[in-house]
Design an enzyme around this catalytic site. Structure first.
Site, PDB file in Angstrom:
ATOM      1  N   TYR A 134      38.663  50.341  40.914  1.00  0.00           N
ATOM      2  CA  TYR A 134      38.326  49.121  41.645  1.00  0.00           C
ATOM      3  C   TYR A 134      37.820  49.513  43.023  1.00  0.00           C
ATOM      4  CZ  TYR A 134      39.174  44.426  43.698  1.00  0.00           C
ATOM      5  OH  TYR A 134      39.051  43.215  44.333  1.00  0.00           O
ATOM      6  N   LYS A 162      35.032  48.403  38.736  1.00  0.00           N
ATOM      7  CA  LYS A 162      34.838  47.040  39.223  1.00  0.00           C
ATOM      8  C   LYS A 162      34.186  47.164  40.597  1.00  0.00           C
ATOM      9  CE  LYS A 162      37.254  42.873  40.783  1.00  0.00           C
ATOM     10  NZ  LYS A 162      38.556  42.209  40.995  1.00  0.00           N
TER      11      LYS A 162
END
Length: 291
Positions: A134, A162
């Protein structure tokens, strides 16, 4: 093979009026989202207010979502924690609970050196569950640049990212320099991200409007620009709230407007000023006005 394709909803955590976790409502939310066509569920992330949960509550949230999913869609567990050991332990918990993967931030408490970030991911990688790294340099101290991700992608279980930097050009560069799947990380780049090659979207606003989110992502992935743009123009004012630090309060209010209330947020998140709620209400009406 793409492991995490489609729209994965970063779940809110429902609370009762006195701010206890409402596990029954969480189960209902998972059922409803799956019925609306979402491709996966992501509990225990920032939108799920993980930092306000006790370890026991967080574990029960994860268990509830996996139980509710019943194998119908994959569950990807957020593992952010103050220490590397705690983060790796949450990866281990997710694996034992039956999750399909985890979403993992770099160290969150300070600005780590590169070798510390690598060691952090190596510890999680050793557990043996697929990892979506992330990248959120807006809220945390580390920027997982495309060149840095190329190094992390050498770890066998780091399979996706992400991307939350807000720069759609990053997605193209990541695809050029790594073998990672790219997942859109901020709602207001959904159309652009899908059109440049992102195969997944970890979504916020689709907690409230899942069917519309799935339709938009599928149209964008298919290159149906005219249809996608018409829907995107309706949704974009609402999507912009996902990029705000107050995204949790905003999205929970959207869910109330959608007829699926999930209770308050836990302190330190408090109710927003009335003007903010009015702006969200207007954006919501704009989003659903075509119905």
């Amino acid at each position: 093979m793409t492991r995490f394709a489609g729209v994965y909803v970063a779940l809110v955590t429902p609370f009762t009026p006195d701010c206890e976790v409402d596990y029954k409502r969480l189960h209902e939310l998972c059922d409803w989202l799956i019925s609306q066509g979402v491709d996966g569920l992501v509990p225990s992330g920032s939108l799920g207010e993980y930092a306000t949960l006790t370890n026991e509550e967080r574990a029960k949230v994860i268990d509830t979502v996996i139980e509710a999913a019943e194998g119908r869609v994959p569950v990807v567990v957020g593992t952010a924690a103050p220490s590397t050991k705690q983060a790796a332990d949450w990866v281990r918990y997710a694996r034992e609970a039956g999750a399909a993967g985890v979403m993992a931030l770099p160290p969150i408490n300070y600005r780590p050196l590169e070798h510390e970030v690598v060691a952090h991911f190596e510890a999680m990688n050793s557990v043996g569950l697929p990892i979506i790294a992330y990248n959120n340099p807006l809220d945390y101290k580390t920027d997982l640049t495309p060149d840095f991700l190329a190094k992390l992608s050498r770890l066998e279980n780091v399979v996706a990212v992400k991307e939350f930097s807000g720069d759609v050009r990053r997605m193209l560069e990541i695809l050029e320099k790594t073998n990672l799947e790219v997942m859109v990380g901020v709602d207001n780049l959904t159309l652009e991200g899908a059109m440049v090659g992102a195969t997944g979207w970890i979504a916020g606003v689709p907690n409230a409007l899942p069917k519309e989110g799935v339709e938009l992502f599928n149209l964008s992935r298919a290159g149906k620009l005219e249809e996608a743009m018409a829907l995107y123009r309706r949704l974009l004012p609402l999507f912009r709230f996902d990029a705000s630090p107050q995204l949790v309060q905003s999205i929970k209010y959207m869910m109330e407007l959608a007829g699926f209330p999930v209770g308050p947020t836990r302190a330190p998140r408090l109710p927003l000023p009335d003007a903010e709620y009015e702006a969200i209400r207007q954006a919501y009406q704009h989003a659903v006005g075509g119905k």
